[in-house]
Scaffold this motif. Structure first.
Motif, PDB file in Angstrom:
ATOM      1  N   ASP A   1       0.826  -1.213   0.000  1.00  0.00           N
ATOM      2  CA  ASP A   1       0.000   0.000   0.000  1.00  0.00           C
ATOM      3  C   ASP A   1       0.860   1.262   0.000  1.00  0.00           C
ATOM      4  OD1 ASP A   1      -2.351  -1.417  -0.028  1.00  0.00           O
ATOM      5  OD2 ASP A   1      -2.675  -1.286   2.142  1.00  0.00           O
ATOM      6  N   LYS A   2       1.997   1.188   0.664  1.00  0.00           N
ATOM      7  CA  LYS A   2       2.893   2.340   0.741  1.00  0.00           C
ATOM      8  C   LYS A   2       3.767   2.472  -0.496  1.00  0.00           C
ATOM      9  CE  LYS A   2       3.073   2.448   5.746  1.00  0.00           C
ATOM     10  NZ  LYS A   2       3.897   2.401   6.947  1.00  0.00           N
ATOM     11  N   GLY A   3       3.716   1.489  -1.381  1.00  0.00           N
ATOM     12  CA  GLY A   3       4.495   1.565  -2.606  1.00  0.00           C
ATOM     13  C   GLY A   3       5.930   1.104  -2.449  1.00  0.00           C
ATOM     14  N   ILE A   4       6.243   0.468  -1.339  1.00  0.00           N
ATOM     15  CA  ILE A   4       7.609  -0.022  -1.119  1.00  0.00           C
ATOM     16  C   ILE A   4       7.880  -1.193  -2.070  1.00  0.00           C
ATOM     17  CG2 ILE A   4       9.241  -0.887   0.598  1.00  0.00           C
ATOM     18  CD1 ILE A   4       8.181   1.765   1.537  1.00  0.00           C
ATOM     19  N   ILE A   5       6.879  -2.070  -2.201  1.00  0.00           N
ATOM     20  CA  ILE A   5       6.928  -3.118  -3.223  1.00  0.00           C
ATOM     21  C   ILE A   5       5.661  -2.984  -4.066  1.00  0.00           C
ATOM     22  CG2 ILE A   5       8.334  -4.712  -1.850  1.00  0.00           C
ATOM     23  CD1 ILE A   5       5.764  -6.358  -1.380  1.00  0.00           C
ATOM     24  N   HIS A   6       5.687  -3.526  -5.252  1.00  0.00           N
ATOM     25  CA  HIS A   6       4.540  -3.445  -6.145  1.00  0.00           C
ATOM     26  C   HIS A   6       3.422  -4.344  -5.625  1.00  0.00           C
ATOM     27  CE1 HIS A   6       2.196  -3.631  -9.870  1.00  0.00           C
ATOM     28  NE2 HIS A   6       2.816  -2.512 -10.197  1.00  0.00           N
ATOM     29  N   LYS A   7       2.185  -3.954  -5.856  1.00  0.00           N
ATOM     30  CA  LYS A   7       1.044  -4.723  -5.356  1.00  0.00           C
ATOM     31  C   LYS A   7       1.007  -6.124  -5.961  1.00  0.00           C
ATOM     32  CE  LYS A   7      -2.124  -2.963  -8.806  1.00  0.00           C
ATOM     33  NZ  LYS A   7      -3.507  -2.690  -9.128  1.00  0.00           N
ATOM     34  N   ASN A   8       1.451  -6.268  -7.218  1.00  0.00           N
ATOM     35  CA  ASN A   8       1.463  -7.600  -7.832  1.00  0.00           C
ATOM     36  C   ASN A   8       2.520  -8.489  -7.199  1.00  0.00           C
ATOM     37  OD1 ASN A   8      -0.517  -6.635  -9.457  1.00  0.00           O
ATOM     38  ND2 ASN A   8       0.674  -6.640 -11.345  1.00  0.00           N
ATOM     39  N   LYS A   9       3.633  -7.918  -6.785  1.00  0.00           N
ATOM     40  CA  LYS A   9       4.666  -8.690  -6.103  1.00  0.00           C
ATOM     41  C   LYS A   9       4.135  -9.179  -4.757  1.00  0.00           C
ATOM     42  CE  LYS A   9       9.382  -8.692  -4.452  1.00  0.00           C
ATOM     43  NZ  LYS A   9      10.697  -8.051  -4.495  1.00  0.00           N
ATOM     44  N   ALA A  10       3.414  -8.329  -4.059  1.00  0.00           N
ATOM     45  CA  ALA A  10       2.819  -8.722  -2.782  1.00  0.00           C
ATOM     46  C   ALA A  10       1.827  -9.863  -2.997  1.00  0.00           C
ATOM     47  CB  ALA A  10       2.128  -7.525  -2.137  1.00  0.00           C
ATOM     48  N   ALA A  11       0.990  -9.737  -4.018  1.00  0.00           N
ATOM     49  CA  ALA A  11       0.004 -10.772  -4.313  1.00  0.00           C
ATOM     50  C   ALA A  11       0.693 -12.084  -4.688  1.00  0.00           C
ATOM     51  CB  ALA A  11      -0.906 -10.315  -5.445  1.00  0.00           C
ATOM     52  N   ARG A  12       1.780 -11.988  -5.447  1.00  0.00           N
ATOM     53  CA  ARG A  12       2.511 -13.187  -5.859  1.00  0.00           C
ATOM     54  C   ARG A  12       3.102 -13.907  -4.654  1.00  0.00           C
ATOM     55  NH1 ARG A  12       5.870 -10.838  -9.219  1.00  0.00           N
ATOM     56  NH2 ARG A  12       7.630 -10.705  -7.798  1.00  0.00           N
ATOM     57  N   HIS A  13       3.707 -13.158  -3.737  1.00  0.00           N
ATOM     58  CA  HIS A  13       4.269 -13.762  -2.532  1.00  0.00           C
ATOM     59  C   HIS A  13       3.183 -14.462  -1.716  1.00  0.00           C
ATOM     60  CE1 HIS A  13       8.458 -12.698  -2.526  1.00  0.00           C
ATOM     61  NE2 HIS A  13       8.204 -11.415  -2.718  1.00  0.00           N
ATOM     62  N   LYS A  14       2.079 -13.765  -1.498  1.00  0.00           N
ATOM     63  CA  LYS A  14       0.995 -14.337  -0.703  1.00  0.00           C
ATOM     64  C   LYS A  14       0.439 -15.593  -1.363  1.00  0.00           C
ATOM     65  CE  LYS A  14      -1.552 -10.665  -0.436  1.00  0.00           C
ATOM     66  NZ  LYS A  14      -2.624  -9.715  -0.070  1.00  0.00           N
ATOM     67  N   SER A  15       0.250 -15.544  -2.661  1.00  0.00           N
ATOM     68  CA  SER A  15      -0.315 -16.677  -3.386  1.00  0.00           C
ATOM     69  C   SER A  15       0.597 -17.896  -3.312  1.00  0.00           C
ATOM     70  CB  SER A  15      -0.552 -16.280  -4.841  1.00  0.00           C
ATOM     71  OG  SER A  15      -0.981 -17.393  -5.585  1.00  0.00           O
ATOM     72  N   ARG A  16       1.878 -17.694  -3.550  1.00  0.00           N
ATOM     73  CA  ARG A  16       2.818 -18.819  -3.539  1.00  0.00           C
ATOM     74  C   ARG A  16       2.960 -19.433  -2.156  1.00  0.00           C
ATOM     75  NH1 ARG A  16       7.521 -16.505  -7.632  1.00  0.00           N
ATOM     76  NH2 ARG A  16       6.250 -16.667  -9.511  1.00  0.00           N
TER      77      ARG A  16
END
Length: 88
Positions: free
Chosen positions: A63-78
């Motif tokens: 949310d703060k833009g430190i990492i991209h939202k898709n990268k966050a989603a990818r980590h959570k999904s995996r």
């Protein structure tokens, strides 16, 4: 090197922000490593607990833009896929 007063101030602000962002990225990596180590140890409940603790941290830095939202989603999904595979 910055010459004007406002450029010097921006340099100071950028350095402060860089350190803060690095700290948040490091914290997120730590939470990810906790989940991965729980998965590798084979403890399903510990993995679920670590995952539940990691998700809000990952979302917050996305949310703060430190990492991209898709990268966050990818980590959570995996991670979630690996935890579900353990339970099955």
């Amino acid at each position: 090197m910055a010459n004007t007063p406002q450029a010097k101030k921006r340099a100071r602000q950028n350095e402060k922000a860089r350190k803060h962002n690095a700290s948040l990225r490091s914290m997120a990596r730590t939470y990810l490593k906790r989940v991965i180590s729980a998965i590798e140890s084979g403890d399903v409940e510990a993995a679920k607990g670590a995952y539940a603790a990691a998700v809000p941290v990952i979302d917050r830095i996305a949310d703060k833009g430190i990492i991209h939202k898709n990268k966050a989603a990818r980590h959570k999904s995996r991670l979630n896929t690996r935890i579900k595979a353990m339970a099955a």
